[in-house]
Design a protein around this motif. Structure first.
Motif, PDB file in Angstrom:
ATOM      1  N   ALA A 137     -18.317  -7.273  27.144  1.00 35.13           N
ATOM      2  CA  ALA A 137     -17.348  -6.267  26.693  1.00 35.13           C
ATOM      3  C   ALA A 137     -17.727  -4.882  27.189  1.00 35.13           C
ATOM      4  O   ALA A 137     -16.862  -4.109  27.630  1.00 35.13           O
ATOM      5  N   ALA A 138     -19.014  -4.552  27.122  1.00 33.44           N
ATOM      6  CA  ALA A 138     -19.463  -3.232  27.570  1.00 33.44           C
ATOM      7  C   ALA A 138     -19.417  -3.114  29.082  1.00 33.44           C
ATOM      8  O   ALA A 138     -19.042  -2.066  29.626  1.00 33.44           O
ATOM      9  N   GLY A 155     -19.423   2.825  32.385  1.00 32.52           N
ATOM     10  CA  GLY A 155     -18.912   2.753  31.019  1.00 32.52           C
ATOM     11  C   GLY A 155     -19.695   1.829  30.109  1.00 32.52           C
ATOM     12  O   GLY A 155     -19.333   1.657  28.941  1.00 32.52           O
ATOM     13  N   ASP A 156     -20.771   1.218  30.614  1.00 29.36           N
ATOM     14  CA  ASP A 156     -21.536   0.239  29.857  1.00 29.36           C
ATOM     15  C   ASP A 156     -22.560   0.937  28.965  1.00 29.36           C
ATOM     16  O   ASP A 156     -23.529   1.516  29.443  1.00 29.36           O
ATOM     17  N   THR A 157     -22.325   0.881  27.667  1.00 27.67           N
ATOM     18  CA  THR A 157     -23.235   1.522  26.716  1.00 27.67           C
ATOM     19  C   THR A 157     -24.141   0.502  26.028  1.00 27.67           C
ATOM     20  O   THR A 157     -24.840   0.840  25.085  1.00 27.67           O
ATOM     21  N   TYR A 158     -24.132  -0.735  26.484  1.00 25.08           N
ATOM     22  CA  TYR A 158     -24.935  -1.784  25.856  1.00 25.08           C
ATOM     23  C   TYR A 158     -26.100  -2.228  26.726  1.00 25.08           C
ATOM     24  O   TYR A 158     -27.237  -2.328  26.256  1.00 25.08           O
ATOM     25  N   ASP A 159     -25.839  -2.500  28.004  1.00 24.94           N
ATOM     26  CA  ASP A 159     -26.860  -3.075  28.876  1.00 24.94           C
ATOM     27  C   ASP A 159     -27.845  -2.024  29.383  1.00 24.94           C
ATOM     28  O   ASP A 159     -27.444  -0.949  29.828  1.00 24.94           O
ATOM     29  N   LYS A 160     -29.101  -2.376  29.349  1.00 28.07           N
ATOM     30  CA  LYS A 160     -30.152  -1.532  29.926  1.00 28.07           C
ATOM     31  C   LYS A 160     -30.467  -1.972  31.359  1.00 28.07           C
ATOM     32  O   LYS A 160     -30.875  -1.161  32.190  1.00 28.07           O
ATOM     33  N   THR A 161     -30.299  -3.265  31.615  1.00 27.33           N
ATOM     34  CA  THR A 161     -30.497  -3.808  32.957  1.00 27.33           C
ATOM     35  C   THR A 161     -29.342  -4.745  33.279  1.00 27.33           C
ATOM     36  O   THR A 161     -28.682  -5.276  32.382  1.00 27.33           O
ATOM     37  N   VAL A 162     -29.109  -4.959  34.573  1.00 30.63           N
ATOM     38  CA  VAL A 162     -28.031  -5.836  35.036  1.00 30.63           C
ATOM     39  C   VAL A 162     -28.608  -6.831  36.028  1.00 30.63           C
ATOM     40  O   VAL A 162     -29.297  -6.441  36.982  1.00 30.63           O
TER      41      VAL A 162
END
Length: 625
Positions: free
Chosen positions: A209-210, A142-149
């Motif tokens: 949040a994302a 559901g994460d639409t912000y992060d490109k990497t974690v």
């Protein structure tokens, strides 16, 4: 179809008479309706009015503990992620093991853990160790912000997942932050907390949040302890509250050991900020950052003066009665420590007078969570009666005030809640919270980790509460003489001894009471009484009211075993179902039960249309159509 034509006419007339249409909402009430259930899976939380509610629309009072280490270990080379040595962190290829800690927490019966976060570890910036900033972990669906974690993000997510799987909510808190390229690694040890968020906090909150956008069991603590304009000024004034909301120029305490003397003169309106200062951002900006990527999570927001004041909380965050949060899911955060004078608000032993009564006053409009509470001398003498007063207020005054102890650590007088990472055995201070949870039946009656009855032998329960039984039966006592019969019980009898099985219960539901006087008081009240078989009221138990398959509200029984809630908003469902049902889920001590209430009993009107159609509610309504 549900008798739509006649049904609609009846509903409209009854709702108009009951005063449900066109009137203000029930501010300050803890009852909930079907429309207020938290969306999501098997564990979810949202805010309805001044109450947290779960996925079933049932009220939730948050009672829990703070973690230790998650906010600073990640910034210290070789320190890992947690202070708790029983935790095995996750890796890219294997899940973590949090079972020892969570089992100990469940022995306390807590339902929330405050997971304190470090902004720079989350973002992987400013020289955090490679073990923290290592990237390449999978981005959540559901994460639409992060490109990497990175590793820290992944580990905190794994920890939250484990808490949620155990039925425990997580409050994710922006605890430590620093402006620019500074690294903050340990508050109070050459790296002090800062007064407000800053530019790094924007990507932090958008990312958090994302990352948790698909987790309905998280709460976001917007900022740990705001203290604008600086640490030596209270901030409980117009300037401080405006800074808290909108931001201002504040000192940078990242590399200082002295809170009593600001590192620089920082006029709140200085732009650009002079050396030693930074442009602090306010809670409104953080809320906007969060809501850009997560519109559902409840938000906890504190005032200035180290989250120590609430006197201007409503006027700041609900100006003219309108929430600054577009999702309207704000709750108030306040921090309270004993002895008296340890925190800005007055820490009296009664929550009704603490903070000059502001805790209870604000709680009549929004939920309040004391998400740091403790005793700096590591004593329980003041803390225990205070927590008793909070739970008593929750049970009797239609408010939702939670508490989260500081902190789940064995460090001597941190203050520390436990003496053993493995068992969670309470410390001298921790016994205040644990024994209150045990005495109100939140903590299990017995557990295999430590002796509950010995730990809590000196902690008397609040009158009217239902304490769990001791681990072993007490020795027999001499009965009173025949001429002196024992008085009739006025509070809940003690539960059965461990191993004897749950006691059967029964529910008596009164007819739904509706006043039909258009010029008088219009109330639609549902009332039921819970008793154990053989006599004896049961206090402190949650009853769920419904009409057919529609949940209406939940309420907690008082010392006489009676629970009441307002069914006005669901009058149409009660009429359609020809009455209502009350359900008690039961627990390890008491069996569940249910009862039904008649349709409506009105002043001068029969509850049964068959007895006298002209004076029944349906008859009265029909005569008006």
């Amino acid at each position: 179809m549900r008798r739509m034509f006649v049904f609609a006419a009846v509903v409209a007339a009854v709702l108009l008479m009951a005063g449900v249409l066109g009137l203000p909402g029930n501010v300050g009430q803890t009852t909930t309706s079907a429309g207020c259930a938290a969306p999501g899976g098997s564990l979810a939380i949202t805010i309805c009015g001044n109450t947290f509610v779960n996925q079933n629309g049932q009220p939730v009072v948050l009672r829990g503990v703070n973690t230790e280490g998650t906010q600073y270990d990640c910034a210290q080379s070789g320190a890992g992620f947690y202070d708790d040595p029983t935790i095995t962190p996750s890796t890219e290829s294997s899940p973590g093991d949090y079972s020892t800690e969570i089992d100990a927490m469940k022995a306390w019966g807590i339902n929330v853990v405050r997971v304190n976060l470090n902004e720079e570890c989350w973002l992987g910036i400013n020289g955090v160790p490679s073990s923290t900033s290592q990237s390449g972990y999978a981005v959540p669906a559901g994460d639409t912000y992060d490109k990497t974690v990175n590793a820290y993000m992944h580990e905190m997510g794994s920890y939250v997942d484990a808490l949620n799987a155990a039925g425990i909510y997580a409050e994710l808190d922006l605890h430590l932050n620093a402006p620019g390229d500074e690294l903050i690694s340990d508050s109070g040890n050459g790296d002090y907390q800062n007064p407000l968020p800053e530019s790094n906090s924007d990507p932090f909150w958008k990312s958090v949040a994302a990352y948790f956008a698909d987790d309905p069991a998280v709460i976001f603590g917007v900022f740990n302890e705001p203290f604008p304009p600086n640490a030596s000024v209270s901030g409980d004034n117009a300037t401080g509250w405006d800074c808290d909301l909108n931001g201002c120029t504040v000192p940078d305490y990242t590399n200082t050991d002295n809170y009593n003397s600001p590192p620089a003169n920082c006029p709140t309106t200085a732009s650009p900020p002079p050396s030693g200062c930074y442009a602090g951002e306010g809670m409104k900006q953080m809320i906007d950052d969060i809501r850009e990527y997560n519109t559902t999570a409840p938000l906890l927001v504190g005032g200035p003066d180290w989250a120590g004041d609430l006197d201007q909380w409503m006027s700041t965050f609900y100006p003219n009665g309108v929430s600054i949060d577009p999702s309207n899911k704000l709750a108030a955060s306040v921090h309270i420590y004993f002895p008296e004078g340890s925190t800005p608000c007055s820490s009296t032993e009664s929550v009704t007078t603490t903070c000059n009564g502001d805790v209870v006053s604000v709680a009549k409009s929004v939920p309040v969570v004391i998400d740091e509470v403790g005793d700096m001398s590591c004593s329980s003498s003041n803390l225990y009666p205070f927590l008793q007063s909070v739970d008593s207020e929750d049970a009797s005054s239609s408010v939702d005030i939670g508490y989260v102890g500081w902190s789940w650590t064995t460090y001597s007088c941190d203050p520390n809640l436990i003496t053993s990472w493995t068992t969670g055995a309470p410390s001298t201070e921790g016994a205040a919270e644990y024994c209150e949870l045990w005495n109100i039946g939140v903590a299990p009656a017995s557990n295999s980790l430590f002796d509950a009855s010995t730990t809590c032998a000196g902690f008397s329960p609040t009158p009217g509460s239902s304490p769990p039984p001791p681990s072993s039966p007490p020795p027999p006592t001499s009965p009173p003489p025949p001429s002196s019969p024992p008085p009739a019980p006025t509070t809940s009898p003690s539960p059965p001894a461990s191993g004897s099985g749950p006691v059967p219960t029964s529910i008596s539901a009164s007819p739904a009471l509706l006043s039909l006087d258009p010029l008088g008081s219009n109330d639609f009240t549902l009332t039921a009484t819970l008793t154990q078989t053989g006599g004896g009221a049961l206090a402190g138990q949650v009853l769920d009211f419904s009409a057919g398959s529609t949940p209406i509200c939940s309420a907690t029984t008082d010392p006489s075993g009676t629970a009441s809630c307002d069914g006005s908003a669901d009058a149409s469902d009660i009429i359609a179902a020809d009455g209502y049902t009350v359900t008690y889920a039961g627990n390890s001590q008491y069996q569940g039960s249910s009862g039904t209430g008649a349709l409506i009993s009105a002043s001068g009107a029969s509850a049964n249309a068959a007895e006298d159609p002209s004076t029944s509610v349906l008859g009265i309504v029909s005569s008006l159509l």
